[in-house]
Design an enzyme around this catalytic site. Structure first.
Site, PDB file in Angstrom:
ATOM      1  N   GLY D  13      -5.880  13.057  99.669  1.00 27.27           N
ATOM      2  CA  GLY D  13      -6.062  13.998 100.772  1.00 27.27           C
ATOM      3  C   GLY D  13      -5.337  15.300 100.513  1.00 27.27           C
ATOM      4  O   GLY D  13      -4.873  15.951 101.434  1.00 27.27           O
ATOM      5  N   ALA D  49       2.840  24.217  96.342  1.00 30.15           N
ATOM      6  CA  ALA D  49       2.447  25.393  95.556  1.00 30.15           C
ATOM      7  C   ALA D  49       2.913  26.650  96.268  1.00 30.15           C
ATOM      8  O   ALA D  49       2.843  26.753  97.483  1.00 30.15           O
ATOM      9  CB  ALA D  49       0.943  25.413  95.350  1.00 30.15           C
ATOM     10  N   PHE D 117      -0.072  38.110  88.369  1.00 31.42           N
ATOM     11  CA  PHE D 117       0.387  36.794  87.946  1.00 31.42           C
ATOM     12  C   PHE D 117       0.330  36.716  86.426  1.00 31.42           C
ATOM     13  O   PHE D 117      -0.377  37.490  85.788  1.00 31.42           O
ATOM     14  CB  PHE D 117      -0.472  35.682  88.563  1.00 31.42           C
ATOM     15  CG  PHE D 117       0.333  34.679  89.339  1.00 31.42           C
ATOM     16  CD1 PHE D 117       0.952  35.026  90.500  1.00 31.42           C
ATOM     17  CD2 PHE D 117       0.474  33.375  88.875  1.00 31.42           C
ATOM     18  CE1 PHE D 117       1.700  34.105  91.215  1.00 31.42           C
ATOM     19  CE2 PHE D 117       1.221  32.448  89.585  1.00 31.42           C
ATOM     20  CZ  PHE D 117       1.834  32.817  90.760  1.00 31.42           C
ATOM     21  N   GLN D 231       1.470  21.082  80.810  1.00 29.46           N
ATOM     22  CA  GLN D 231       2.068  22.402  80.977  1.00 29.46           C
ATOM     23  C   GLN D 231       3.535  22.337  81.387  1.00 29.46           C
ATOM     24  O   GLN D 231       3.905  21.593  82.293  1.00 29.46           O
ATOM     25  CB  GLN D 231       1.310  23.194  82.038  1.00 29.46           C
ATOM     26  CG  GLN D 231       1.933  24.553  82.316  1.00 29.46           C
ATOM     27  CD  GLN D 231       0.983  25.459  83.084  1.00 29.46           C
ATOM     28  OE1 GLN D 231       0.821  25.323  84.285  1.00 29.46           O
ATOM     29  NE2 GLN D 231       0.353  26.381  82.382  1.00 29.46           N
ATOM     30  N   HIS D 233       6.424  24.660  82.954  1.00 28.56           N
ATOM     31  CA  HIS D 233       6.638  25.920  83.655  1.00 28.56           C
ATOM     32  C   HIS D 233       7.963  26.495  83.173  1.00 28.56           C
ATOM     33  O   HIS D 233       8.945  25.765  83.063  1.00 28.56           O
ATOM     34  CB  HIS D 233       6.677  25.682  85.164  1.00 28.56           C
ATOM     35  CG  HIS D 233       6.560  26.938  85.964  1.00 28.56           C
ATOM     36  ND1 HIS D 233       7.555  27.870  86.024  1.00 28.56           N
ATOM     37  CD2 HIS D 233       5.543  27.429  86.719  1.00 28.56           C
ATOM     38  CE1 HIS D 233       7.169  28.872  86.793  1.00 28.56           C
ATOM     39  NE2 HIS D 233       5.948  28.629  87.224  1.00 28.56           N
ATOM     40  N   LEU D 243      10.759  24.234  91.445  1.00 25.63           N
ATOM     41  CA  LEU D 243      10.099  25.377  90.831  1.00 25.63           C
ATOM     42  C   LEU D 243      10.543  26.702  91.451  1.00 25.63           C
ATOM     43  O   LEU D 243      10.592  26.837  92.670  1.00 25.63           O
ATOM     44  CB  LEU D 243       8.594  25.244  91.015  1.00 25.63           C
ATOM     45  CG  LEU D 243       7.779  26.431  90.523  1.00 25.63           C
ATOM     46  CD1 LEU D 243       7.593  26.334  89.035  1.00 25.63           C
ATOM     47  CD2 LEU D 243       6.451  26.496  91.231  1.00 25.63           C
ATOM     48  N   GLU D 246       6.295  31.668  89.673  1.00 28.15           N
ATOM     49  CA  GLU D 246       5.991  32.751  88.752  1.00 28.15           C
ATOM     50  C   GLU D 246       5.963  34.093  89.469  1.00 28.15           C
ATOM     51  O   GLU D 246       6.183  35.141  88.880  1.00 28.15           O
ATOM     52  CB  GLU D 246       4.608  32.461  88.158  1.00 28.15           C
ATOM     53  CG  GLU D 246       4.239  33.329  87.005  1.00 28.15           C
ATOM     54  CD  GLU D 246       3.155  32.657  86.167  1.00 28.15           C
ATOM     55  OE1 GLU D 246       3.340  31.492  85.796  1.00 28.15           O
ATOM     56  OE2 GLU D 246       2.141  33.299  85.903  1.00 28.15           O
ATOM     57  N   ARG D 286       2.230  30.880  80.506  1.00 25.56           N
ATOM     58  CA  ARG D 286       3.326  29.922  80.658  1.00 25.56           C
ATOM     59  C   ARG D 286       3.706  29.244  79.352  1.00 25.56           C
ATOM     60  O   ARG D 286       4.881  29.023  79.080  1.00 25.56           O
ATOM     61  CB  ARG D 286       2.923  28.861  81.667  1.00 25.56           C
ATOM     62  CG  ARG D 286       2.887  29.442  83.040  1.00 25.56           C
ATOM     63  CD  ARG D 286       2.531  28.432  84.070  1.00 25.56           C
ATOM     64  NE  ARG D 286       2.629  29.094  85.365  1.00 25.56           N
ATOM     65  CZ  ARG D 286       2.168  28.586  86.487  1.00 25.56           C
ATOM     66  NH1 ARG D 286       1.560  27.416  86.485  1.00 25.56           N
ATOM     67  NH2 ARG D 286       2.305  29.239  87.611  1.00 25.56           N
ATOM     68  N   HIS D 354       5.171  20.755  84.605  1.00 28.04           N
ATOM     69  CA  HIS D 354       4.671  21.358  85.826  1.00 28.04           C
ATOM     70  C   HIS D 354       3.250  20.952  86.174  1.00 28.04           C
ATOM     71  O   HIS D 354       2.917  20.734  87.335  1.00 28.04           O
ATOM     72  CB  HIS D 354       4.731  22.872  85.677  1.00 28.04           C
ATOM     73  CG  HIS D 354       4.237  23.627  86.863  1.00 28.04           C
ATOM     74  ND1 HIS D 354       4.751  23.445  88.117  1.00 28.04           N
ATOM     75  CD2 HIS D 354       3.270  24.566  86.996  1.00 28.04           C
ATOM     76  CE1 HIS D 354       4.121  24.246  88.969  1.00 28.04           C
ATOM     77  NE2 HIS D 354       3.209  24.928  88.313  1.00 28.04           N
ATOM     78  N   TYR D 355       2.397  20.834  85.170  1.00 28.91           N
ATOM     79  CA  TYR D 355       0.982  20.690  85.493  1.00 28.91           C
ATOM     80  C   TYR D 355       0.288  19.952  84.366  1.00 28.91           C
ATOM     81  O   TYR D 355       0.703  20.025  83.208  1.00 28.91           O
ATOM     82  CB  TYR D 355       0.351  22.077  85.653  1.00 28.91           C
ATOM     83  CG  TYR D 355      -1.112  22.042  86.023  1.00 28.91           C
ATOM     84  CD1 TYR D 355      -1.499  21.829  87.340  1.00 28.91           C
ATOM     85  CD2 TYR D 355      -2.102  22.207  85.048  1.00 28.91           C
ATOM     86  CE1 TYR D 355      -2.846  21.783  87.679  1.00 28.91           C
ATOM     87  CE2 TYR D 355      -3.446  22.167  85.390  1.00 28.91           C
ATOM     88  CZ  TYR D 355      -3.812  21.953  86.699  1.00 28.91           C
ATOM     89  OH  TYR D 355      -5.130  21.913  87.041  1.00 28.91           O
ATOM     90  N   ARG D 389      -3.099  26.370  81.418  1.00 31.21           N
ATOM     91  CA  ARG D 389      -3.601  26.883  82.688  1.00 31.21           C
ATOM     92  C   ARG D 389      -2.877  28.166  83.038  1.00 31.21           C
ATOM     93  O   ARG D 389      -1.664  28.264  82.870  1.00 31.21           O
ATOM     94  CB  ARG D 389      -3.344  25.864  83.792  1.00 31.21           C
ATOM     95  CG  ARG D 389      -3.652  26.395  85.180  1.00 31.21           C
ATOM     96  CD  ARG D 389      -3.411  25.356  86.244  1.00 31.21           C
ATOM     97  NE  ARG D 389      -1.999  25.138  86.497  1.00 31.21           N
ATOM     98  CZ  ARG D 389      -1.330  25.672  87.536  1.00 31.21           C
ATOM     99  NH1 ARG D 389      -1.940  26.450  88.389  1.00 31.21           N
ATOM    100  NH2 ARG D 389      -0.052  25.402  87.717  1.00 31.21           N
TER     101      ARG D 389
END
Ligand code: FAD
Ligand code: SF4
Ligand code: F3S
Ligand code: FES
Lengths: 120, 261, 137, 584
Positions: D13, D49, D117, D231, D233, D243, D246, D286, D354-355, D389
């Site tokens: 969800g 995020a 970014f 990834q 960060h 985090l 960025e 990154r 991170h990802y 990413r």
């Protein structure tokens, strides 16, 4: 407007409560301080009955008192209803409690009006 | 939890060579009728939050301890508990701030307890739905671009949009404690957030629901909801504002019925 | 032992203690503020009695004065004064904030600043009413 | 066992799951939609995020430019058809969110504001202060409440996919509140379970990011794509891994080593300038920035702290006003977790996991090779992210591909999805119930603590699959994982009760993580080149001859996963050099 018809009439009471809250906050402390504490103690002068009656005969005084007292009664009635519910944890009895409180406030209103309108 | 492993290799900083006792409420729904407290001794570390201490208990002392947590950065809203009698997010309450202990940790007040520190949330989810927290457009207008909304218009509701549903305000509100059907601070603040959004036209709809029993008028302005809110949403303010709006609306409807759109 | 049925665990619903408002100081403060309504009502009745005595002539007024000078009544009034003053302070702190928020759409003005005009007006109103009450005007 | 049946079921969800659910509710009025999530939707990790979501907004920007930034950012491993579709759709999706009430930050004239970014040539990142994910998630969740056709199974933990005749037909889930095990049938299932950061010791990810959905798909026979692409960060807080967005660098923050030197200039990322320049220095991608920080660690030019080396992120020159208005959450987090005020002191940071670029292999429609199984969001690999990413592309991805997967699932069941044999499915569900009971709930004995195994897994993953990799350490990690899996069979369960048994879910999550970790290690071992986030010391060059392709890890009956390759879709942007900080 069927939807609106379902709405509670709390706003009316709330406005009375709010206005009363302001008036009580502004004026009650000085009344109690002087009439209720300092004058009985004799620390400040107390005017005689004649002086007070002249004051009371002035319509402006009477309007002031009427507004102050009527709103104070409704302020107290409205708040007392919630206080009783909260303090005793009896929200289920809200309706009867409200009735008692509001009848009290209404009685105060009638008494005030009668008292001030019938000043000789 | 991985922090404990990295701590072990990490050297002196953060470790105070001391311990602290946690008294944690335990309620085992398959055995108990009411909660009791268990004591655990954990290291007292200057960079630990209360949540880190709970994780230490779960990882090393008693794996059966039940509590919720996820983001460990104060944004997901899962880790609310009573810490020494005050509702707090445990992931942002420094352990040293409650030293020397013992620290009492319990489930959030006023809620049904499912197990140990886990409370029942479904009722609240129902309340969320009830306040219709979405943009209502009566005119079905969908602009090609964005709705224009100036920074000032955004500012009007922004604070009320910051709620993370952590339930601390419910644990602080005695009205909710006395009457669990009270819609409560967070849900009411959310309703006001949408009412105040310049893109929304659903205020009348919401007010029809929320001026009834269990809605805004049940709030007696105790104000503790705002005191404990970790995101400074100020739900108490939102509710009082809502009362003013509802009152204006009421007078419009009854004194100027012809003024209705 | 609770009745445990598989998949239907017992839950524990805590009950508020009847004395919940003693649990934490903020709750007690709230109760004090709310209880001020009793004293507001009391004083409104006293003022009605005062008006009545003024209307009924010097003798009635003197009786009323006499009743007021009863030490117990003075103490009661002093307590009423404390409660009502507490109500006034909380009111002046909260209500202007709500109105500022309502007018400007944000809480940009600090609380103290928002409350300041009220306290000023309070003092002025008290002086004016006070002068009437001591018969100076 | 309680069974229920729906048209389409979302596992998860978070942003992806909610977006898919709404898309289905809109595309198919009267659909019977189920959403199963192990936490209440608004607790999902999307909530964390911060920075924003990229979508072309201004008149000076073009779709093609975003495509190019994304393709080069991905080190040419992203599928260009998917990227082009993504860049075209995302502005519409972000607008839709605006219409649903998302409080995007605004320009003075009331239009939506954008910010720069990393790795992007133009300013195109939409943001809601620095709580973008929070606002997006709550907007999506609140909007979803409007649709009565969405039935939620909140706090239900999915343990297995049910398949019949090669098609996925539902799931088995534990209702945490009661411990009840349910079979929830559906004609199509969409996996939206997010990332797997908790496989690593230092991560920005939340406790729930344990790669469940990837493991579920993998166990059911779907391949996992590009799992070696993890990834890091560049800027996480050293102890917690929390985090620092960025956006802090996009607003003008500097990275400094212990000599107060903006070291990125030594790593072919451009020349330092006082104000930020797009695609240059601190606004590099990154992977490159993280690698540069690691380079400083190795050269001994970093600070040494109790949690290892770190460098400084300096925001002081931005001034209090800018920090307060643009980066309030950064300041809040630093004050709370590090007792540091970025207005006055530099922030200690280090690269943290991170990802996950990789994930369940899907086509551009979000469909996996298994019939009736879809995936979207971080759990899926479409792939638009390739080997790296770009920050702020993930929030966009979960909207665009969440919606697309939802719509395609509707189409799939509209075209007469196979019904499946109910008794087969029930038998599978009963099997699963039996496994949960004997292996966990009623298991006695066992000596291995969950936390111990987890820590050992995390350590070996950092050692083997960190920022730099090589054959020897990867093999070591692979062997370690085999050992850990054996020890996992001997796990100790403290809690044998049914109600809210988080001891059980922790164990199940560990099982998922061990499976997924294995696919990461083996994909990394087999990719003998360096590309984006995957840097092999023993193969330092990109090798387009052999590896301009996705790796697919599938489960084999015995032993390690089977690794196969699938060509990358190249349409308009032939492989080129990735250039940052200078003209090209
Ligand atoms: C700190 C941080 C900051 C970030 N900032 C940005 C940014 O600025 N811009 C950007 O584009 N991206 C950013 N990202 C990345 C982005 O937030 C995530 O990739 C994205 O939110 C993932 O969303 P999701 O919907 O795929 O999964 P999630 O939001 O993680 O949701 C996963 C859902 O799956 C459910 N679930 C998982 N396992 C199970 C199970 N076994 N059974 C049942 N349910 C299950 C969970 O309950 C949850 O609801 C950031 C990530 C982090 C960690
Ligand atoms: S209003 Fe504040 S305390 Fe209440 S749920 Fe929201 S964030 Fe938590
Ligand atoms: S504490 Fe409760 S009574 Fe109202 S002001 Fe807050 S909701
Ligand atoms: S763990 Fe998310 S708010 Fe504390």
């Amino acid at each position: 407007m069927a939807a609106h018809a379902r709405r509670s009439n709390r706003p009316l009471g709330w406005v009375m409560f709010g206005t009363g809250g302001f008036l009580v906050a502004f004026f009650f402390p000085i009344h109690i301080l002087l009439t209720g504490v300092l004058q009985p103690l004799g620390w400040v002068p107390t005017p005689d009955q004649h002086h007070m009656l002249t004051l009371l005969e002035n319509p402006i005084t009477r309007i002031y008192l009427a507004i102050l007292l009527i709103f104070a009664f409704w302020h107290a009635g409205y708040r007392l209803r919630d206080t009783i519910c909260d303090a005793l944890g009896v929200r289920a009895l809200d309706f009867p409690i409200m009735l008692v409180c509001f009848i009290g406030a209404a009685a105060g209103t009638v008494a005030t009006l009668w008292m001030l309108l019938t000043v000789p | 939890m991985e922090t404990s492993s990295t701590n072990a290799q990490s050297g002196a900083i953060g470790i105070l060579d001391e311990t602290i006792v946690l008294e944690i409420a335990r309620f085992h729904p398959e055995k108990d009728t009411e909660p009791s407290y268990d004591s655990f001794e954990v290291p007292l570390r200057s960079d630990w939050m209360v949540l880190d201490a709970l994780n230490y208990v779960k990882d090393h002392l008693d794996g059966s301890l039940a509590y919720r947590w996820s983001c460990r950065m104060g944004i997901c809203g899962s880790c609310g508990m009573m810490v020494n009698g005050v509702p707090r997010l445990t992931c942002e309450t420094l352990l040293t701030s409650v030293a020397p202990g013992p620290v009492r940790i319990g489930p959030l007040d006023h809620f049904t307890v499912v197990k140990d520190l886990v409370i029942e949330m479904d009722e609240f989810m129902g309340k969320l739905q009830k306040v219709r927290p979405w943009i209502v457009r009566k005119d079905n207008y969908q602009p090609k671009r964005e709705f224009i909304q100036t920074p000032a218009q955004l500012e009007v509701f922004k604070q009320y949009s910051l709620c993370i549903n952590c339930m601390l305000c419910y644990a602080a509100c005695p009205v909710f404690g006395l009457d669990p059907s009270f819609t409560g601070p967070a849900a009411l603040a959310l309703a006001e957030r949408y009412n105040l959004d310049s893109r929304d036209q659903g205020a009348a709809e919401r007010t029809d629901i929320l001026s009834q029993h269990d809605g805004i008028w049940d709030c007696t302005v105790i104000g503790e909801c705002s005191e404990v809110c970790p995101k400074h949403v100020d739900p108490s303010m939102a509710i009082q504002q809502y009362k003013i709006d509802a009152t204006k609306d009421w007078f419009k409807t009854w004194l100027m019925p012809w003024g209705n759109k | 032992m609770p009745q445990y049925k598989v998949y239907q665990p017992a839950t524990y619903r805590p009950r508020m203690s009847p004395y919940w408002f003693f649990d934490r100081w903020p709750y007690l403060k709230f109760m004090i503020r709310e209880t001020s309504s009793v004293f507001a009502a009391y004083w409104a009745v006293v003022m009605l009695a005062q008006i009545r005595s003024i209307r009924h002539g010097a003798w009635a007024y003197a009786r009323f004065e006499h009743w007021l000078s009863n030490p117990l009544i003075i103490i009661l009034n002093a307590v009423a004064l404390l409660f009502v003053a507490f109500h006034a302070v909380t009111w002046f702190m909260l209500v202007p904030r709500v109105f500022v928020r309502q007018m400007t759409g944000s809480g940009a003005i600090p609380d103290e600043l928002a409350a300041a005009p009220n306290f000023g007006a309070w003092i002025v109103a008290s002086i004016v009413v006070g002068l009437f009450l001591v018969g100076a005007i | 066992m309680e069974t229920s049946s729906h048209d389409i079921l979302m596992i998860g969800g978070g942003g992806a799951g909610l977006r898919a659910a709404i898309a289905i509710a809109e595309a198919m009025p009267g659909a019977d939609i189920a959403m199963v999530s192990k936490v209440y939707p608004m607790r999902s990790h999307t909530v964390s995020a911060e920075g924003g979501a990229a979508g072309v907004a201004g008149d000076d920007d073009t779709i093609d430019e975003q495509c190019y930034d994304t393709v080069s950012g991905s080190d040419w491993l992203g599928d260009q058809d998917a990227i082009e579709y993504f860049c075209n759709e995302i502005p519409k999706e972000l607008l839709r969110l605006e219409h649903w009430g998302c409080p995007w930050s605004r320009q003075p004239d009331g239009r939506v504001a954008v910010r720069p970014f990393g790795g992007m040539k133009k300013m195109r990142t939409w943001f809601a202060a620095d709580k973008t994910g929070f606002h997006m998630l709550h907007t999506l969740f609140q909007t979803s409440l409007k649709y009565t056709s969405i039935l939620r199974y909140d706090e239900h933990f999915v343990t297995r996919l049910l398949t019949d005749d090669g098609a996925v037909r539902g799931v088995v889930a534990i209702e945490l509140r009661t411990g009840r095990i349910r079979a929830i049938m559906a004609k199509a299932v969409i996996i939206c379970t997010g990332g797997l950061g908790r496989i690593f010791p230092f991560t920005t990810n939340a406790n729930i990011c344990t790669g469940d959905g990837m493991a579920l798909a993998y166990r059911a026979g779907a391949p996992l794509k590009d799992m070696e692409m993890v990834q890091y960060h560049p800027t996480g807080l050293p102890f917690t891994g929390i985090l620092i967005t960025e956006a802090a660098r996009a607003e003008g923050g500097w990275l400094l080593n212990k000599d107060n030197y903006r070291f990125l200039q030594d790593y072919d990322l451009g020349k330092p300038t006082p104000t930020p320049v797009l695609r240059s220095m601190e606004l590099g991608p990154r992977d490159r920035v993280s690698q540069a920080i690691f380079g400083e660690f190795e050269k001994g030019r970093a600070f040494h702290g109790p949690y290892g080396d770190y460098v400084h992120l300096d925001l002081r020159h931005l001034g209090e006003h800018k920090i307060e208005t643009r980066l309030p959450m950064v300041r809040e987090l630093c004050l709370k977790y590090e007792n540091i005020d970025p207005v006055r002191e530099p922030i200690p940071v280090r690269p943290v996991q991170h990802y996950m670029m990789g994930g369940v292999h899907t086509d551009i429609n979000g469909a996996t090779p298994l019939k009736g199984l879809y995936a979207a969001g971080e759990a899926a690999c479409v792939s638009i992210n390739g080997a790296n990413r770009l920050g702020s592309n993930s929030l966009g991805e979960l909207l665009v591909f969440g919606a697309r997967a939802g719509r395609h699932a509707v189409e799939y069941i509209g075209n007469g999805a196979p019904n499946g044999n109910l008794s087969h499915l029930l038998a599978q569900a009963a099997d699963e119930e039996h496994r949960l009971e004997t292996d966990y709930l009623k298991k006695s004995g066992g000596t291995e603590r969950i936390a111990t195994l987890r820590e050992e897994m995390q350590k070996t993953m950092e050692r083997g699959c960190g920022i730099y990799r090589e054959r020897a350490s990867l093999v070591e990690s692979a062997n370690k994982l085999i050992e850990l899996k054996e020890r996992f069979a001997n796990i100790l369960i403290d809690d044998h009760s049914r109600t809210f048994n988080t001891n059980l879910t922790q164990a199940l999550e560990l099982g998922f993580m061990l499976d997924v970790a294995e696919t990461i290690v083996h994909s990394a071992l087999n990719r003998e080149e360096s590309r984006g986030a995957h840097q092999r010391r023993d193969f330092p060059k990109r090798d387009d001859q052999r590896f301009l392709c996705h790796s697919l890890a599938s489960r084999s009956a015995e032993g390690p996963p089977r690794i196969e390759y699938l060509p990358v879709v190249i349409t308009r942007w032939p492989p080129g050099e990735r250039i940052y900080g200078r003209d090209h």
